[in-house]
Every structure is written in C-alpha cells, then in structure tokens.
Design an enzyme around this catalytic site. Structure first.
Site, mmCIF file in Angstrom:
data_model
loop_
_atom_site.group_PDB
_atom_site.id
_atom_site.type_symbol
_atom_site.label_atom_id
_atom_site.label_comp_id
_atom_site.label_asym_id
_atom_site.label_seq_id
_atom_site.Cartn_x
_atom_site.Cartn_y
_atom_site.Cartn_z
ATOM 1 N N ASN A 10 0.871 -1.181 0.000
ATOM 2 C CA ASN A 10 0.000 0.000 0.000
ATOM 3 C C ASN A 10 0.905 1.227 0.000
ATOM 4 O O ASN A 10 1.483 1.571 1.032
ATOM 5 C CB ASN A 10 -0.892 -0.052 1.249
ATOM 6 C CG ASN A 10 -1.700 1.210 1.443
ATOM 7 O OD1 ASN A 10 -1.784 2.057 0.548
ATOM 8 N ND2 ASN A 10 -2.299 1.352 2.618
ATOM 9 N N LYS A 12 0.135 4.246 -0.233
ATOM 10 C CA LYS A 12 -0.508 5.429 0.362
ATOM 11 C C LYS A 12 -0.287 6.641 -0.549
ATOM 12 O O LYS A 12 -0.205 6.469 -1.765
ATOM 13 C CB LYS A 12 0.003 5.639 1.791
ATOM 14 C CG LYS A 12 -0.127 4.369 2.639
ATOM 15 C CD LYS A 12 0.059 4.586 4.091
ATOM 16 C CE LYS A 12 -0.092 3.253 4.821
ATOM 17 N NZ LYS A 12 -0.074 3.388 6.265
ATOM 18 N N HIS A 98 -9.460 1.186 5.050
ATOM 19 C CA HIS A 98 -8.189 1.386 5.756
ATOM 20 C C HIS A 98 -8.421 2.363 6.914
ATOM 21 O O HIS A 98 -9.220 3.291 6.793
ATOM 22 C CB HIS A 98 -7.140 1.935 4.780
ATOM 23 C CG HIS A 98 -5.766 1.926 5.368
ATOM 24 N ND1 HIS A 98 -5.354 2.863 6.284
ATOM 25 C CD2 HIS A 98 -4.728 1.072 5.209
ATOM 26 C CE1 HIS A 98 -4.108 2.579 6.658
ATOM 27 N NE2 HIS A 98 -3.711 1.499 6.012
ATOM 28 N N GLU A 100 -6.803 4.755 7.931
ATOM 29 C CA GLU A 100 -6.561 6.162 7.594
ATOM 30 C C GLU A 100 -7.769 6.771 6.888
ATOM 31 O O GLU A 100 -7.928 7.992 6.871
ATOM 32 C CB GLU A 100 -5.279 6.282 6.753
ATOM 33 C CG GLU A 100 -4.049 6.076 7.638
ATOM 34 C CD GLU A 100 -2.825 5.513 6.945
ATOM 35 O OE1 GLU A 100 -2.765 5.516 5.705
ATOM 36 O OE2 GLU A 100 -1.910 5.056 7.672
ATOM 37 N N GLU A 168 -5.209 -4.805 10.700
ATOM 38 C CA GLU A 168 -4.183 -3.791 10.913
ATOM 39 C C GLU A 168 -4.472 -3.041 12.215
ATOM 40 O O GLU A 168 -5.288 -2.107 12.222
ATOM 41 C CB GLU A 168 -4.170 -2.794 9.751
ATOM 42 C CG GLU A 168 -3.859 -3.423 8.419
ATOM 43 C CD GLU A 168 -3.286 -2.412 7.435
ATOM 44 O OE1 GLU A 168 -2.203 -2.675 6.902
ATOM 45 O OE2 GLU A 168 -3.903 -1.351 7.237
ATOM 46 N N GLY A 174 2.672 2.311 10.840
ATOM 47 C CA GLY A 174 3.683 3.358 10.701
ATOM 48 C C GLY A 174 4.413 3.695 11.986
ATOM 49 O O GLY A 174 5.149 4.677 12.053
ATOM 50 N N SER A 213 3.532 -1.976 10.385
ATOM 51 C CA SER A 213 4.980 -2.030 10.653
ATOM 52 C C SER A 213 5.618 -3.363 10.252
ATOM 53 O O SER A 213 6.540 -3.834 10.929
ATOM 54 C CB SER A 213 5.283 -1.696 12.119
ATOM 55 O OG SER A 213 4.941 -0.345 12.383
HETATM 56 P P1 PGA Z 1 2.964 0.421 7.633
HETATM 57 O O1 PGA Z 1 1.468 0.617 7.051
HETATM 58 O O2 PGA Z 1 3.494 -0.860 7.045
HETATM 59 O O3 PGA Z 1 3.708 1.634 7.149
HETATM 60 O O4 PGA Z 1 2.855 0.350 9.103
HETATM 61 C C1 PGA Z 1 0.618 -0.475 6.883
HETATM 62 C C2 PGA Z 1 -0.699 -0.009 6.320
HETATM 63 O O5 PGA Z 1 -1.198 1.031 6.735
HETATM 64 O O6 PGA Z 1 -1.267 -0.680 5.428
#
Ligand code: PGA
Length: 255
Positions: A10, A12, A98, A100, A168, A174, A213
C-alpha cells in the site's frame, strides 16, 4: 483449504512517475528471477499512478490494486474515483476501510461495505481492513471491535476470490510497534471464526493478512503464524529491497 499467500504493498500518498518506474521495474525483475516463488504479489499505488504502473505490470505476475473507491460507478462526485475506473486501469483489487480512511475521512462500516460492494460489482476483489485502536486494545476489546467491523463491512456474497481481510491494529501502523505473536494469532483466529459465521463454507478460503509495521526483520515470524495468509505493507513497500525481502520471507526463502 490451502490459501496462497498474498503480499500487498500500500503506497498510500507516495510516488511520483520517476520513482514508481524504478520501484515497479525492480519488483518485476526480482520476481522474474525467483522461479521458486509462489506467493501472489500486489501493488496499490495512488490513483495518479494506476495507469502508468498498470501498464508496466502488464504481462507480469504482479497484480495492481487501488487504495479506495467510491460507492457509485459514475456521476457528479467531484474528486472521487469509481471502481469501474479502477478496473479500467487493469486493476484486480481495491483496498477499502483502511484506518486512515475510517478515521481521516470518517468512513463507517456501512460506507465501507457499500464501497466493497461497488468493487465486487465490477469484478474487483475487495481488501477489507479492520483493526482496533490502542485504547480499545487496552480495554480488552480488540476481538470484539474487529469482529464488529468485519461483520458490518464485508460485501454481500463474498467468496475467497472476491474478499481478502486485512487485520491492521491502528497503533501498529507506521509506528514501528508490532503486536506479539499471541495477539496476532488470537485476532486472526477470531476473524476466521467470525468469517465462518458470515460466509459458511467459503470462510476457510478467504485470506486474512496482517498489516502494521511489517519489515524484512519481522515478516517471517508473522508469516509462520496460523491463519496469517500474507501481509499488507505500507512504508516498507516503497523500497524494492524491503518489499522483496518481505515477499521472500512469506515463502520461507532467504533474502
Ligand atoms: P505500515 O502501514 O506498514 O507503514 O505500518 C501499513 C498499512 O497502513 O497498510
């Protein structure tokens, strides 16, 4: 039922035309050179790069996906992108729900389900994300939260070909923090049970990814856990070396 691992990146809101070309060609050549590799790989760039990345991936075994879609296929929805448009770019997957988007765009389960339905209606598979916040985990509510999200946001008539679930934990995204193996196993087995209640016999074929992460240094331990059928990778999917090392870890192959 055997489930083929899925390693999904992803991106983003990252990627301009030049860096995406190097990333995609690097992944294509690593994948082509590894004959023993059997996992499915997927990249989900931002909308602006779907066409370009889709063209680069054409003919390769790496799939294309988007990070979101609208609930309608056409119409007066300024700034939005429909599942039909995403499909038209050569994509086969669309991430929905997601965290976010759940938090930053106030997306609730009913909207996420409508987006997933829109994705399925044009032949895309939906990757439905679920995950608890840190206060919810501390309150001992993680299983309850993810089950409620799953029950209320997966599309109608979902099957192993059209649905992937991504667990997640919000606090792991992150942050460099990851849940323990026991915590992941508990949630993934809860999600599997919940899927059985929702989908009956189809549930055992639906892949459940871990995300949050994931790095080359920890991918292998996640991938060996029962009911972890791959991973959804954010930051580390922007590096050819890191994303490929995670993909190899999913197969138990050395980086
Ligand atoms: P990350 O994000 O691997 O940067 O923690 C995962 C995600 O949000 O899909």
């Amino acid at each position: 039922m055997a489930r083929r691992k899925l390693i999904a990146g992803n991106w983003k809101m990252n990627g301009l035309r030049t860096d995406s070309a190097a990333l995609v060609s690097g992944l294509i050549s690593r994948r082509a050179a590894e004959s023993d590799f059997d996992a499915e790989m997927l990249v989900c760039p931002p909308f602006t790069l779907l066409d370009r990345v889709g063209q680069s991936l054409a003919g390769s075994p790496i799939a294309l996906g988007a990070q979101d879609c609208h609930i309608e296929q056409t119409g007066a929805f300024t700034g939005d992108v429909s599942a039909a448009m995403i499909k038209d770019m050569g994509a086969s997957y669309c991430i929905v729900g997601h965290s976010e988007r759940r938090s930053g765009h106030h997306e609730a389960n009913a909207l996420i389900r409508a987006k997933a339905d829109a994705a399925l209606s044009v032949g895309l598979a939906a990757i439905v994300c679920v995950g608890e916040s840190e206060p919810e985990r501390r309150a001992g509510k993680a299983c309850e939260v993810v089950c409620a999200q799953l029950s209320n946001s997966i599309p109608g008539g979902a099957s192993p070909d059209t649905l992937v679930v991504a667990y997640e934990p919000i606090w792991a995204i992150g942050s460099g923090r990851i849940p323990t193996a026991d915590e992941v196993v508990e949630i993934h087995s809860t999600l599997r049970r919940c899927l059985h209640g929702l989908l009956g016999g189809h549930a055992s074929g639906v892949r459940i990814l871990y995300g949050g992460s994931v790095k080359p240094s920890n991918a292998r331990e996640f991938m060996l856990l029962p009911d972890v059928d791959g991973c959804l990778v954010g930051g580390a999917s922007l590096s050819v070396d890191d994303f490929w090392a995670i993909a190899l870890a999913s197969q138990g192959l050395p980086a």
